[in-house]
Design an enzyme around this catalytic site. Structure first.
Site, mmCIF file in Angstrom:
data_model
loop_
_atom_site.group_PDB
_atom_site.id
_atom_site.type_symbol
_atom_site.label_atom_id
_atom_site.label_comp_id
_atom_site.label_asym_id
_atom_site.label_seq_id
_atom_site.Cartn_x
_atom_site.Cartn_y
_atom_site.Cartn_z
ATOM 1 N N LYS A 193 -1.851 -2.641 1.489
ATOM 2 C CA LYS A 193 -2.001 -1.262 1.963
ATOM 3 C C LYS A 193 -0.785 -0.928 2.823
ATOM 4 O O LYS A 193 -0.369 -1.732 3.652
ATOM 5 C CB LYS A 193 -3.276 -1.143 2.795
ATOM 6 C CG LYS A 193 -3.524 0.247 3.304
ATOM 7 C CD LYS A 193 -4.786 0.494 4.113
ATOM 8 C CE LYS A 193 -5.647 -0.637 4.491
ATOM 9 N NZ LYS A 193 -6.801 -0.259 5.296
ATOM 10 N N HIS A 213 10.457 15.787 -1.304
ATOM 11 C CA HIS A 213 9.377 16.593 -1.886
ATOM 12 C C HIS A 213 9.903 17.867 -2.539
ATOM 13 O O HIS A 213 9.280 18.388 -3.458
ATOM 14 C CB HIS A 213 8.322 16.935 -0.820
ATOM 15 C CG HIS A 213 8.871 17.708 0.326
ATOM 16 N ND1 HIS A 213 9.439 17.107 1.424
ATOM 17 C CD2 HIS A 213 8.946 19.045 0.528
ATOM 18 C CE1 HIS A 213 9.835 18.043 2.273
ATOM 19 N NE2 HIS A 213 9.561 19.227 1.754
#
Length: 110
Positions: free
Chosen positions: A57, A88
């Site tokens: 994780k 992005h």
């Protein structure tokens, strides 16, 4: 003044846009397809293909002091992860997505 013969037209002119907007809301709109790559095909639903792949994780922790501001990546494409490098923008242009960063600011002490 509003004449009685025009009230029906006024009601229709107020209701028509509402009906059209509701019809549009329930009409299928084609969404741009996510960029198809071998990685996406092998692991559908996965979003992280490059950050800390060997970990079970990905977890990051930072302490911010008074007056500090940080801009964090939420697209998993940043070369400076966990900080945003505006990757992005390219992702959004290619996919039609609307991903943006998380901005965290701590107020200055007074």
């Amino acid at each position: 003044p509003i004449y009685p013969q025009h009230t029906d037209n006024m009601k229709l002119s107020l209701v028509a846009p509402l009906l059209i907007s509701q019809a549009a809301a329930f009409t299928f709109v084609a969404q741009p397809q996510r960029l198809q790559t071998k990685l996406y095909d092998e692991a559908p639903g996965k979003i992280n293909f490059k950050i800390d792949q060997e970990s079970a994780k990905v977890v990051n922790q930072e302490k911010l002091g008074a007056g500090d501001k940080k801009v964090y990546c939420r697209c998993w494409q940043s070369g400076t992860f966990p900080l945003c490098d505006a990757a992005h923008v390219k992702h959004n242009e290619a996919t039609g997505d609307n991903v943006g960063p998380l901005i965290v600011a701590v107020a200055k002490e007074e």
